[in-house]
Design a protein around this motif. Structure first.
Motif, PDB file in Angstrom:
ATOM      1  N   UNK A  78       0.813  -1.214   0.000  1.00 58.44           N
ATOM      2  CA  UNK A  78       0.000   0.000   0.000  1.00 58.44           C
ATOM      3  C   UNK A  78       0.847   1.265   0.000  1.00 58.44           C
ATOM      4  N   UNK A  79       2.170   1.088  -0.150  1.00 60.06           N
ATOM      5  CA  UNK A  79       3.118   2.208  -0.187  1.00 60.06           C
ATOM      6  C   UNK A  79       2.968   3.111   1.036  1.00 60.06           C
ATOM      7  N   UNK A  80       2.836   2.484   2.198  1.00 61.01           N
ATOM      8  CA  UNK A  80       2.682   3.235   3.441  1.00 61.01           C
ATOM      9  C   UNK A  80       4.013   3.290   4.175  1.00 61.01           C
ATOM     10  N   UNK A  81       4.301   4.442   4.696  1.00 61.61           N
ATOM     11  CA  UNK A  81       5.504   4.633   5.491  1.00 61.61           C
ATOM     12  C   UNK A  81       5.204   5.744   6.480  1.00 61.61           C
ATOM     13  N   UNK A  82       5.937   5.766   7.536  1.00 59.34           N
ATOM     14  CA  UNK A  82       5.752   6.826   8.518  1.00 59.34           C
ATOM     15  C   UNK A  82       6.399   6.476   9.831  1.00 59.34           C
ATOM     16  N   UNK A 123       3.599  -5.421  17.578  1.00 60.25           N
ATOM     17  CA  UNK A 123       2.982  -6.093  16.437  1.00 60.25           C
ATOM     18  C   UNK A 123       1.490  -5.787  16.377  1.00 60.25           C
ATOM     19  N   UNK A 124       0.842  -5.816  17.526  1.00 63.46           N
ATOM     20  CA  UNK A 124      -0.574  -5.486  17.610  1.00 63.46           C
ATOM     21  C   UNK A 124      -0.819  -4.034  17.180  1.00 63.46           C
ATOM     22  N   UNK A 125       0.040  -3.137  17.609  1.00 66.31           N
ATOM     23  CA  UNK A 125      -0.097  -1.725  17.226  1.00 66.31           C
ATOM     24  C   UNK A 125       0.094  -1.544  15.721  1.00 66.31           C
ATOM     25  N   UNK A 126       1.077  -2.221  15.159  1.00 65.47           N
ATOM     26  CA  UNK A 126       1.324  -2.120  13.721  1.00 65.47           C
ATOM     27  C   UNK A 126       0.106  -2.586  12.928  1.00 65.47           C
ATOM     28  N   UNK A 127      -0.394  -3.776  13.262  1.00 65.09           N
ATOM     29  CA  UNK A 127      -1.531  -4.327  12.536  1.00 65.09           C
ATOM     30  C   UNK A 127      -2.812  -3.524  12.785  1.00 65.09           C
ATOM     31  N   UNK A 128      -3.040  -3.111  14.019  1.00 62.95           N
ATOM     32  CA  UNK A 128      -4.247  -2.333  14.329  1.00 62.95           C
ATOM     33  C   UNK A 128      -4.266  -1.025  13.557  1.00 62.95           C
ATOM     34  N   UNK A 129      -3.132  -0.351  13.544  1.00 63.88           N
ATOM     35  CA  UNK A 129      -3.045   0.915  12.831  1.00 63.88           C
ATOM     36  C   UNK A 129      -3.225   0.717  11.337  1.00 63.88           C
ATOM     37  N   UNK A 130      -2.662  -0.349  10.810  1.00 64.50           N
ATOM     38  CA  UNK A 130      -2.800  -0.644   9.383  1.00 64.50           C
ATOM     39  C   UNK A 130      -4.262  -0.948   9.036  1.00 64.50           C
ATOM     40  N   UNK A 131      -4.920  -1.772   9.855  1.00 59.99           N
ATOM     41  CA  UNK A 131      -6.325  -2.101   9.595  1.00 59.99           C
ATOM     42  C   UNK A 131      -7.222  -0.873   9.749  1.00 59.99           C
ATOM     43  N   UNK A 132      -6.932  -0.039  10.740  1.00 59.51           N
ATOM     44  CA  UNK A 132      -7.675   1.209  10.901  1.00 59.51           C
ATOM     45  C   UNK A 132      -7.525   2.072   9.650  1.00 59.51           C
ATOM     46  N   UNK A 134      -6.915   1.025   6.600  1.00 62.29           N
ATOM     47  CA  UNK A 134      -7.661   0.407   5.490  1.00 62.29           C
ATOM     48  C   UNK A 134      -9.153   0.688   5.594  1.00 62.29           C
ATOM     49  N   UNK A 135      -9.713   0.535   6.806  1.00 56.93           N
ATOM     50  CA  UNK A 135     -11.147   0.761   6.981  1.00 56.93           C
ATOM     51  C   UNK A 135     -11.499   2.225   6.856  1.00 56.93           C
ATOM     52  N   UNK A 136     -10.628   3.120   7.319  1.00 52.93           N
ATOM     53  CA  UNK A 136     -10.867   4.560   7.193  1.00 52.93           C
ATOM     54  C   UNK A 136     -10.798   4.976   5.724  1.00 52.93           C
ATOM     55  N   UNK A 137      -9.965   4.291   4.969  1.00 51.34           N
ATOM     56  CA  UNK A 137      -9.814   4.584   3.552  1.00 51.34           C
ATOM     57  C   UNK A 137     -11.082   4.226   2.770  1.00 51.34           C
ATOM     58  N   UNK A 138     -11.780   3.168   3.208  1.00 46.16           N
ATOM     59  CA  UNK A 138     -12.976   2.697   2.512  1.00 46.16           C
ATOM     60  C   UNK A 138     -14.232   3.462   2.912  1.00 46.16           C
ATOM     61  N   UNK A 139     -14.153   4.319   3.898  1.00 47.45           N
ATOM     62  CA  UNK A 139     -15.329   5.104   4.311  1.00 47.45           C
ATOM     63  C   UNK A 139     -15.512   6.332   3.467  1.00 47.45           C
TER      64      UNK A 139
END
Length: 139
Positions: A78-82, A123-132, A134-139
């Motif tokens: 998804x070309x995400x960095x930060x 790991x939980x923070x990485x995945x949670x933030x990534x999923x957030x 993705x879902x924010x992107x689809x709204x």
């Protein structure tokens, strides 16, 4: 491509654990501390404690670290960095090294558990933030 650094650091840990385990198992067979049949059947109960711990720690590198690698690949796709994701990746890799050190060298269960927890939370923070994301992107 920022993901290459944490991936290489984690792969280095895996290779080091593999090499040390391999060499020490060969030496144990040569010294007749373990039999070839125990090695062939991977009968770890017959292994000396340090070889069991090394083998278990090596196996651990194919559990949570696989989820970490998948997370990094998803971020890359998804070309995400930060800074947040860099931080999560750095904390996870450092926690894995710390966990391995406590597991194999110091054998301190409390510190090993702390290292595991720190890695799990990153790991939980990485995945949670990534999923957030993705879902924010689809709204």
């Amino acid at each position: 491509m920022w993901i290459q650094y944490p991936l290489l650091a984690l792969l280095l840990l895996i290779v080091i654990l593999w090499l040390v385990t391999f060499v020490l198992r060969i030496r144990a067979i040569q010294a007749k501390n373990i039999s070839v049949s125990d090695m062939f059947s991977v009968n770890r109960s017959a292994f000396p404690v340090h070889l069991r711990l090394l083998g278990n720690n090596y196996d651990n590198q194919f559990q949570q670290p696989v989820l970490f690698m998948l997370g990094l690949f998803a971020l890359e796709l998804d070309a995400l960095a930060g800074p947040f994701w860099y931080g999560c990746a750095a904390v996870f890799v450092v926690a894995r090294y710390w966990h391995s050190y406590e597991h194999v060298v110091r054998r301190d269960l409390l510190k090993r558990t702390l290292a595991f927890t720190l890695g799990t939370l990153s790991l939980l923070a990485l995945w949670s933030n990534y999923l957030f994301y993705l879902f924010a992107l689809n709204d």
